[in-house]
Design a protein around this motif. Structure first.
Motif, PDB file in Angstrom:
ATOM      1  N   ASP A 117     -29.079  16.273   1.973  1.00  0.00           N
ATOM      2  CA  ASP A 117     -29.996  15.890   0.898  1.00  0.00           C
ATOM      3  C   ASP A 117     -29.733  16.776  -0.314  1.00  0.00           C
ATOM      4  O   ASP A 117     -29.859  17.992  -0.239  1.00  0.00           O
ATOM      5  CB  ASP A 117     -31.438  16.038   1.385  1.00  0.00           C
ATOM      6  N   VAL A 118     -29.382  16.193  -1.385  1.00  0.00           N
ATOM      7  CA  VAL A 118     -29.165  16.960  -2.609  1.00  0.00           C
ATOM      8  C   VAL A 118     -30.530  17.152  -3.271  1.00  0.00           C
ATOM      9  O   VAL A 118     -30.992  16.292  -4.031  1.00  0.00           O
ATOM     10  CB  VAL A 118     -28.184  16.237  -3.551  1.00  0.00           C
ATOM     11  N   ASP A 119     -31.204  18.343  -2.872  1.00  0.00           N
ATOM     12  CA  ASP A 119     -32.579  18.595  -3.344  1.00  0.00           C
ATOM     13  C   ASP A 119     -32.579  19.803  -4.274  1.00  0.00           C
ATOM     14  O   ASP A 119     -32.533  20.948  -3.806  1.00  0.00           O
ATOM     15  CB  ASP A 119     -33.500  18.822  -2.147  1.00  0.00           C
ATOM     16  N   PRO A 120     -32.621  19.596  -5.587  1.00  0.00           N
ATOM     17  CA  PRO A 120     -32.628  20.730  -6.528  1.00  0.00           C
ATOM     18  C   PRO A 120     -33.865  21.610  -6.382  1.00  0.00           C
ATOM     19  O   PRO A 120     -33.804  22.808  -6.631  1.00  0.00           O
ATOM     20  CB  PRO A 120     -32.576  20.052  -7.891  1.00  0.00           C
ATOM     21  N   ASN A 121     -34.965  21.056  -5.924  1.00  0.00           N
ATOM     22  CA  ASN A 121     -36.191  21.857  -5.729  1.00  0.00           C
ATOM     23  C   ASN A 121     -36.009  22.880  -4.610  1.00  0.00           C
ATOM     24  O   ASN A 121     -36.453  24.021  -4.705  1.00  0.00           O
ATOM     25  CB  ASN A 121     -37.375  20.946  -5.422  1.00  0.00           C
ATOM     26  N   ARG A 122     -35.355  22.400  -3.529  1.00  0.00           N
ATOM     27  CA  ARG A 122     -35.102  23.327  -2.415  1.00  0.00           C
ATOM     28  C   ARG A 122     -34.172  24.442  -2.857  1.00  0.00           C
ATOM     29  O   ARG A 122     -34.349  25.603  -2.492  1.00  0.00           O
ATOM     30  CB  ARG A 122     -34.496  22.560  -1.226  1.00  0.00           C
ATOM     31  N   LEU A 123     -33.167  24.115  -3.657  1.00  0.00           N
ATOM     32  CA  LEU A 123     -32.237  25.139  -4.139  1.00  0.00           C
ATOM     33  C   LEU A 123     -32.973  26.149  -5.018  1.00  0.00           C
ATOM     34  O   LEU A 123     -32.730  27.359  -4.915  1.00  0.00           O
ATOM     35  CB  LEU A 123     -31.107  24.484  -4.929  1.00  0.00           C
ATOM     36  N   ASP A 124     -33.892  25.656  -5.841  1.00  0.00           N
ATOM     37  CA  ASP A 124     -34.676  26.578  -6.686  1.00  0.00           C
ATOM     38  C   ASP A 124     -35.503  27.513  -5.815  1.00  0.00           C
ATOM     39  O   ASP A 124     -35.617  28.720  -6.086  1.00  0.00           O
ATOM     40  CB  ASP A 124     -35.586  25.781  -7.624  1.00  0.00           C
TER      41      ASP A 124
END
Length: 554
Positions: free
Chosen positions: A290-297
């Motif tokens: 899952d390409v999740d930018p929130n999780r990366l943040d």
């Protein structure tokens, strides 16, 4: 008692040896003949500091040896405590060489000077003229009272309990200081701990987050690679799976005509099965990816928190931060425990203070109870020594709190005349009066102290005539229960000795030497007569000397 004294290569003495008996012995000699040299040698046996200047011939060692009969003085425990061989005849020896090195022996066993002094103090008391100055010392005066009052056991118990009190007090103060320092750092420790606790750190968190962050940062590349791999394996016109299926079918169609093709077909079929498994796993990974930018943040923010804490506390891992967190927790816990320990010690200190106070009051009571006896006995002795109006009293003052010797400060007050008020003894007594007071004190002490021998060094200073005779008689009486030696310049005292030794100087080839010898009866008469009349002996002086010896029962 002191049985034998050997002095070799010390000051003016080349080699001198004397045998002593119990009772009263006297030592006489002209001024400068070397009487003080003997005392200096004996003081080496008692542990005094060795002076290389006292060595007569630097090429030889100086030796002082004393033999004591200690059979009646219960000294076996001392020897056992010091791991020394006990003999009823104890040999104490001190050797000094010009380099300054000194060796001490007790019964041929090497000992340190402290042990030498400790034993010497139990065997011999040397009363020199400077000891009169001790009357200025209130502690010395208190020691006299304790000795006469036989407070030895009680004082020993008190000193042990007082030492324990000091130990508790020092421990308590140390704990208070440590707690004060910890309390000063409490706010800092609490702030740091709160920050670490709020971070809710987990042991392997950093490594897991760093791996996840790297994966999330390359999520698009990973998903693209997975999709391409799925396409190549199963979805393209010439997919791997289709090619494998076609190959298996082709081989099976001719397997009847060529041996071994069945095995190869089976192996290709196994590859097909394996690629299908790989395909399924790739599809699962692709679906899970899952390409999740929130999780990366979130992950990057969490890692920033960890990195900031590590930099702040100068550690390189979450494990280091957790150790630090545990340390702050322990510090704050110690503050609570420290308070409890201080409360327990304060209680122990209060109990020990009461115990010491009770012992101090017991000592004080015994001292004051003994005071009238001391005052009466000393006053009576001073009257006998030609001071009919002498008065002596003990003035007790109480300390605000217990000290090393209890609650008491004692001062010997004295007056030699009816019209003079009582004042501290050293403030008003003359030299001759102090000599008589000190002799009286030693006389009284000799009946309570179990000391084998005492040496008086010219305690007769400032007296003469009848008073000197009475002082001699007093020393003679003391010798009934202890060995007494007196270095004297008065014939009245010299005549009282059961033994009479003379110190003299003579010129020899190597220079002037000092020697000592025991006098025969005729030599004693001549020596005492010379002390009476000077260099020119007269018949009157000789007859007078004979009378003095006769009156002394010698």
């Amino acid at each position: 008692m002191l049985k034998r004294l050997l002095v070799e290569n010390y000051a003016l003495i080349d080699k001198s040896e004397i045998e002593l008996s119990s009772g009263f012995s006297v030592i006489t000699g002209e001024t400068g003949a070397g009487k003080s040299i003997l005392l200096g040698a004996l003081n080496l046996i008692l542990g005094q500091r060795a002076d290389t200047k006292s060595i007569k011939d630097p090429a030889r060692k100086c030796v002082v040896e004393a033999v004591f009969d200690i059979s009646n003085y219960d000294l076996k425990p001392f020897f056992e405590a010091e791991d020394l061989d006990y003999e009823e005849e104890c040999v104490m020896r001190r050797e000094i060489v010009a380099s300054g090195k000194s060796r001490s022996f007790i019964n041929d066993t090497p000992v340190n000077v402290t042990t030498m002094k400790s034993l010497g103090d139990r065997l011999l008391d040397i009363h020199s003229q400077h000891e009169n100055l001790l009357l200025n010392d209130s502690r010395f005066q208190l020691q006299i009272v304790d000795s006469i009052a036989k407070n030895g056991d009680c004082l020993q118990t008190y000193e042990a309990e007082y030492s324990k009190l000091n130990s508790i007090s020092h421990r308590l103060q140390k704990l208070r200081d440590e707690l004060a320092q910890k309390n000063a750092n409490r706010d800092y420790a609490e702030f740091q701990l709160t920050q670490l606790v709020e971070a809710a750190l987990v042991a392997d968190e950093q490594e897991l987050l760093e791996a996840e962050a790297e994966q999330l940062e390359h999520a698009s590349e990973i998903k693209e690679a997975l999709l391409k791999a799925v396409y190549l394996l199963d979805e393209s016109e010439q997919s791997v799976n289709q090619s494998l299926r076609d190959s298996v079918s082709t081989l099976n169609s001719v397997s009847n005509y060529l041996g071994g093709l069945n095995d190869l077909s089976e192996r290709l079929n196994s590859c097909l099965i394996e690629t299908k498994d790989i395909l399924r796993e790739l599809e699962v990974l692709n679906n899970d990816m899952d390409v999740d930018p929130n999780r990366l943040d979130f992950v990057n923010t969490r890692l920033d928190t960890i990195y900031t804490l590590e930099k702040k506390h100068n550690v390189d891992s979450v494990a280091g931060l957790l150790e630090l967190q545990a340390s702050y927790e322990q510090q704050l816990q110690d503050l609570e425990f420290g308070s409890e320990e201080i409360e327990a010690l304060e209680k122990e200190l209060a109990e020990q203070t009461q115990k010491v106070l009770a012992l101090a009051q017991e000592l004080s009571k015994a001292r004051k109870a003994c005071a009238p006896q001391i005052e009466t006995e000393l006053s009576d002795l001073l009257h006998e020594l030609g001071m009919p109006n002498a008065r002596l009293s003990l003035d007790f003052k109480a300390l605000e709190k217990c000290g090393p010797t209890g609650l008491d400060v004692v001062t010997f007050l004295f007056s030699a005349n009816k019209d003079r008020g009582m004042q501290p003894i050293t403030a008003i007594a003359s030299g001759g009066e102090i000599s008589r007071v000190m002799l009286s004190l030693k006389y009284v002490l000799s009946k309570s102290a179990a000391l084998p021998a005492i040496i008086f060094d010219e305690i007769d200073t400032g007296v003469s005539g009848e008073i000197a005779a009475k002082m001699g008689a007093m020393m003679q009486n003391m010798s009934a229960h202890m060995q007494v030696l007196s270095i004297t310049h008065l014939p009245q005292i010299a005549s009282k000795g059961a033994q009479h030794f003379k110190v003299y100087k003579k010129d020899v080839e190597s220079g002037t030497v000092s020697s000592i010898k025991q006098l025969s009866k005729e030599e004693r008469i001549a020596e005492i007569a010379q002390m009476l009349s000077g260099a020119n002996l007269t018949d009157a002086a000789i007859n007078n000397a004979k009378e003095l010896l006769k009156d002394a029962g010698v």
